[in-house]
Each structure stands twice: as C-alpha cells, then as structure tokens.
Design a protein around this motif. Structure first.
Motif, PDB file in Angstrom:
ATOM      1  N   GLU A  28      -7.999   2.117  -2.185  1.00  0.00           N
ATOM      2  CA  GLU A  28      -8.701   0.832  -2.198  1.00  0.00           C
ATOM      3  C   GLU A  28      -8.452   0.136  -3.528  1.00  0.00           C
ATOM      4  O   GLU A  28      -8.723   0.693  -4.589  1.00  0.00           O
ATOM      5  CB  GLU A  28     -10.212   1.047  -1.999  1.00  0.00           C
ATOM      6  N   LYS A  52      -5.459  -4.197   2.451  1.00  0.00           N
ATOM      7  CA  LYS A  52      -4.425  -3.244   2.063  1.00  0.00           C
ATOM      8  C   LYS A  52      -3.279  -3.997   1.400  1.00  0.00           C
ATOM      9  O   LYS A  52      -2.657  -4.871   2.007  1.00  0.00           O
ATOM     10  CB  LYS A  52      -3.897  -2.470   3.278  1.00  0.00           C
ATOM     11  N   PRO A  70       0.815  -1.218   0.000  1.00  0.00           N
ATOM     12  CA  PRO A  70       0.000   0.000   0.000  1.00  0.00           C
ATOM     13  C   PRO A  70       0.845   1.263   0.000  1.00  0.00           C
ATOM     14  O   PRO A  70       1.862   1.351   0.684  1.00  0.00           O
ATOM     15  CB  PRO A  70      -0.810  -0.113   1.296  1.00  0.00           C
ATOM     16  N   ASP A 108      -3.638 -10.122   1.429  1.00  0.00           N
ATOM     17  CA  ASP A 108      -3.217  -8.729   1.463  1.00  0.00           C
ATOM     18  C   ASP A 108      -1.871  -8.644   2.183  1.00  0.00           C
ATOM     19  O   ASP A 108      -1.276  -9.670   2.553  1.00  0.00           O
ATOM     20  CB  ASP A 108      -4.300  -7.832   2.068  1.00  0.00           C
ATOM     21  N   LYS A 151      -3.083   5.063   3.054  1.00  0.00           N
ATOM     22  CA  LYS A 151      -4.066   4.396   3.912  1.00  0.00           C
ATOM     23  C   LYS A 151      -5.475   4.479   3.344  1.00  0.00           C
ATOM     24  O   LYS A 151      -6.362   3.751   3.787  1.00  0.00           O
ATOM     25  CB  LYS A 151      -4.021   5.003   5.319  1.00  0.00           C
TER      26      LYS A 151
END
Length: 354
Positions: A289, A329, A283, A311, A286
């Motif tokens: 998506e 994430k 990622p 993830d 934060k």
C-alpha cells in the motif's frame, strides 16, 4: 480559498527543514538506525519532522498531521535524542520575519519530542490534514543521491497544497534530465530547488534559500508531440516499482531513451517543470500500500503544472481513507494530452500479467 498563508508557511517550513537535512549530510553526525520495518531512518528525519510539525502547529493549531516518524526511538536513546536536539536548535532561517512566521526555535527537547509525536493522525476524509515525509528517499539521502522534504495539505481528503524541497536538483528548470541526476548528486552551487502549488493557482519553483523565500518561477509540463521522445522517471529501488513492467510500457510507447532512476518525489517536481515527462510507479506486489505522504505534495504540483495523476488502472488516488492509498495500486503521472495513451498501455501491460 487561495490558501496563500498555508502555502507560505509550508514553503518556509520545508525550506528550514531542508537546510537541517543538508547540515546532517555534510557533517559527521549523519547516522541511521533500524526501524521495525528494517528501513533506514536518519537523524535528519526526526529533526525535519520536529521542525515542520512545530511550524504547522504554531500557524494552524487545529490542523492534524500524518507524519512518517514517531519519537519512540528518541525516548529510548538519550544520546540520539540529544544529537537530534542539537541539530534542531541550530536550524534557523537567516531572516527574522520568516522565523517569526514559523514560531521561532523549538524551546526544549521535550517540545521537540511532542512535535514529532504530533504526526500520528490517522488521516481521513474530514478536515485539514497535512501529510509529511521529512526525508523522502532515505536511501538516496544516505548515498548522496536525490531526496526530498515533502509536505502536502489535504482538505476533506483532497490534496490542496503541495511543497517539495529538493536540495540536490538543479535550480535551472530547463536543465536536462538524464541518468546522472539520480546518482552521486550533490548540493553544490546551482543546486537546490523548492516546488510549490495550490489547487487552482498553478505551480512554481524557486531556488532554496537560507532566509526569506526566493522569487518564484511558474512551471508547467512540457508539451509532447511525439511520445517516443518522452523521458520517463522511475524509482531507483526495484522494491518500489516494477522496472520490468516500466520497460515494457516504454517499449510499447516507442521510447528508446533509458529511464531516469531517482529517489523521492523529486520525480514529481522534475516532470512538473518539464525536465522529464512521465512518472511510472507500478505495483510490485498485490499487498503493498502506497503511503499518502509519498504522493500528496507531488500530486498537487503535477496537476497544477498541467498533468494528470492516477493509479496504474486509471483510478483517482484516494487520499481520504487513512494513512495509505489502500484502494489504489501504483501511480502513473503524465501530461494531460498524452495521459490517455500512456494509461491504456499501462493497463495493457498489467492485464497481460493477470
């Protein structure tokens, strides 16, 4: 269920759409426009989505489709609509039986727009929903790098069928994967591969064809006896995956070979057939998506080839929430035998940033 008909239709539909994208790239008609999110979109996106959704709706009329595009821009721009319509009309397989399975040509420009707009499903946990990315890796497509046409079937939120068409990858499953694969790619002789998988039935690759499907070859991930010798793939775009975190993970695993950067789910196909080993997509924010159409097909193919996909924290990817993986994430994919080692190092690197 074997989902053999679903796989057959998906393979043929993706093959036909991939031929359209190749014709777009090789002709003067390659073009882009800006969407509201500023990402480039090509006329190939619209044409490929129209072809695939029309095929799905012909074969499985009750199924839903989550597609990346809608036809709003085409409705506002007649010249763009006509350009896409010309491409869609010209796109057909050199095999009448294959064309019949897909419902034959789209009959009108209005039908084309309706097909594109039929990709507006919200997703969810119930029923059969296809996740479609008509051109995954748009920037790779525009610069002549790797891109893919991707289609996955979710059954009650679970990825069950996956197909990825990669016109610029080598047909040879044993071809080494290095940094040249993601740059200045082309579709010369010996290039063009179609990956497919159904849960519980293994994964395959086959050469892209202009007609009926070519014979399939079973594929599997490569056993890794020494993880320091692994090849890992990552996104070209720094906005899609943290190159710095990826490098830190590689260092902790003892990997010294440079990463292979390429666009699209071609990365999933490449590790599934053992050309690469690990796929890291960590990622970068934060709030970002992941979209379900960017991973549904690839997850089925890698899992059926002997890999695990979670993830970045080791949580299963949840495709049943909607159009995004908002409860997850990042993405990590690796062969099952080394996955625990890889995910622990990933978590260690991410925890050090908290």
């Amino acid at each position: 269920m074997s989902y053999s008909r679903e796989l057959d239709i998906a393979l043929l539909a993706v093959q036909r759409a991939t031929l359209l994208t190749k014709s777009v790239y090789s002709s003067h008609s390659k073009g882009t426009l800006s969407k509201s999110d500023s990402s480039p979109v090509t006329i190939g996106d619209f044409g490929a989505q129209a072809l695939i959704i029309s095929s799905i709706k012909h074969a499985f009329p009750e199924d839903e489709v989550v597609g990346e595009e809608d036809a709003d821009d085409l409705r506002k721009d007649n010249s763009l609509r006509d350009l896409v319509w010309d491409l869609v009309q010209a796109a057909k397989l050199d095999d009448s039986a294959a064309e019949d399975k897909l419902g034959g040509p789209i009959k009108s420009a209005d039908d084309m727009l309706q097909a594109i707009d039929s990709g507006r499903s919200a997703g969810g946990r119930k029923g059969r929903i296809w996740a479609l990315d008509p051109i995954d890796g748009t920037k790779g497509f525009l610069r002549g790098g790797q891109y893919a046409v991707c289609l996955g079937l979710l059954v009650d939120g679970i990825p069950t069928v996956g197909v990825i068409g990669c016109p610029n990858l080598p047909i040879d499953d044993q071809a080494p994967l290095d940094s040249s694969v993601g740059a200045q790619a082309d579709d010369k002789e010996g290039k063009g591969v179609l990956f497919g998988a159904v849960t519980g039935h293994g994964a395959t690759s086959r050469p892209l064809s202009k007609g009926a499907l070519a014979p399939a070859n079973a594929i599997s991930m490569k056993p890794i006896s020494d993880i320091s010798q692994a090849t890992f793939c990552e996104s070209v775009e720094a906005g899609h995956s943290s190159h710095g975190d990826n490098a830190a993970i590689a260092s902790k695993l003892g990997i010294t070979k440079p990463s292979v950067r390429m666009d699209s789910q071609a990365k999933y196909g490449s590790i599934a057939r053992g050309a690469g080993d690990l796929y890291l997509r960590l990622p970068v924010s934060k709030t970002y998506e992941e979209k379900i159409w960017d991973h549904a097909a690839g997850v089925v193919i890698v899992q059926e080839a002997g890999g695990r996909v979670t993830d970045a924290w080791g949580k299963p990817l949840d495709f049943g929430i909607g159009r995004t993986l908002k409860e997850n994430k990042g993405v990590v994919a690796a062969p099952k035998d080394v996955f625990p080692t890889v995910i622990e190092v990933v978590k260690e690197v991410l925890n050090a940033k908290e």
